[in-house]
Design an enzyme around this catalytic site. Sequence first.
Site, short mmCIF file in Angstrom:
data_model
loop_
_atom_site.label_atom_id
_atom_site.label_comp_id
_atom_site.label_asym_id
_atom_site.label_seq_id
_atom_site.Cartn_x
_atom_site.Cartn_y
_atom_site.Cartn_z
CB CYS A 15 22.14 -30.52 -36.28
SG CYS A 15 22.36 -31.48 -37.64
CB CYS A 19 25.49 -30.74 -37.50
SG CYS A 19 24.25 -29.94 -38.49
#
Length: 340
Positions: free
Chosen positions: A98, A101
């Site tokens: 991600c 993230c």
Amino acid sequence: MSNVPPTPSGLRGAVDLSSLVDRAQRPATAPGAPAPAGPGAPGSDATGSVAAAGGGAEGGADLTVPSLVLDVTDQTFQDVLQLSTVVPVIVDIWAEWCGPCKQLSPILEQLTAEYDGRVLLAKVDADTNPQLVQAFQAQSIPTVAALIGGRPLGLFVGALPEAQVRDVYEQVLAAAEQNGVSGRVTVDGAVPADAAEQGEPEPLPPHHQAAYDAIEQGDYATAIQEYKTAIAQDPNDQMAVAGLAQVSLLDRLNGRTADEVRSAAAAAPTDVEAQLAVADLDISGGHVDDAFGRLLDLVPTVFGADREAVRVRLVEYFELIGTDDPRVVAARRRLASALY
């Protein structure tokens, strides 16, 4: 902030997790993992947020942890619920693949370290912990929530800039304090910040030493002058700036009793000098929030030279407490808002 993690639709900087959640049908609850929390299920609220831990908050308790940043799984989540009765726990649901993230996680880790044991960060890998993904309704990642006294508090979805995340931390700490969760944790094996350094201390610069010697003799006027000279020679000398703030406070309080100061302020609530004196008294006694609150409440009510005097005194307090202290960060933000 809401009691349930927000829905991710339309939020920037978040990665859709619906396919992961759909294919990862919840297995039987593992020992120590949170119970299924569907709508109306026992131990959950009506929207299916993660269940609260039993027992009251232990706000006054401190404990030792292996790290301020914990990797949490479906099986170890119960331990995090228990920790949240001592300090608030920020929950970061993320994944290795991600992109947002990877932008957010370093910010969360840095802020957690700055708060020095007043908050923990629990990192949940969305790929390997489907129970927690569903319990927190994490349809997109990163999803960030908090646990306070075992109870969930939805925060935000997606990557946010550091300033906004810092605001969220302040709100979480305020909510935790209101709920009696205001302890502190220490990292196992960490050397205390105030532990004495080995070996001989470095000698003080000449003007600093002269100021220190003058303070020892109660000669605050000389100490003030020595620090001012040090600052004139090096405007970036933060030790001298902090020292000047400290000795100026001592000089203002010298020869005055607490009863005298508080009586004068009570008799003249609009007298700026009287209110500044009480704030000095509060700051010297360690009542930082009281001192900040008194002067910040005063700022919108005064103008011209009086407002400048209040501003200068607050800036002086910021140097005394430390510019990285969360209370200073919040007060500085409120002061800027009041002035501009």
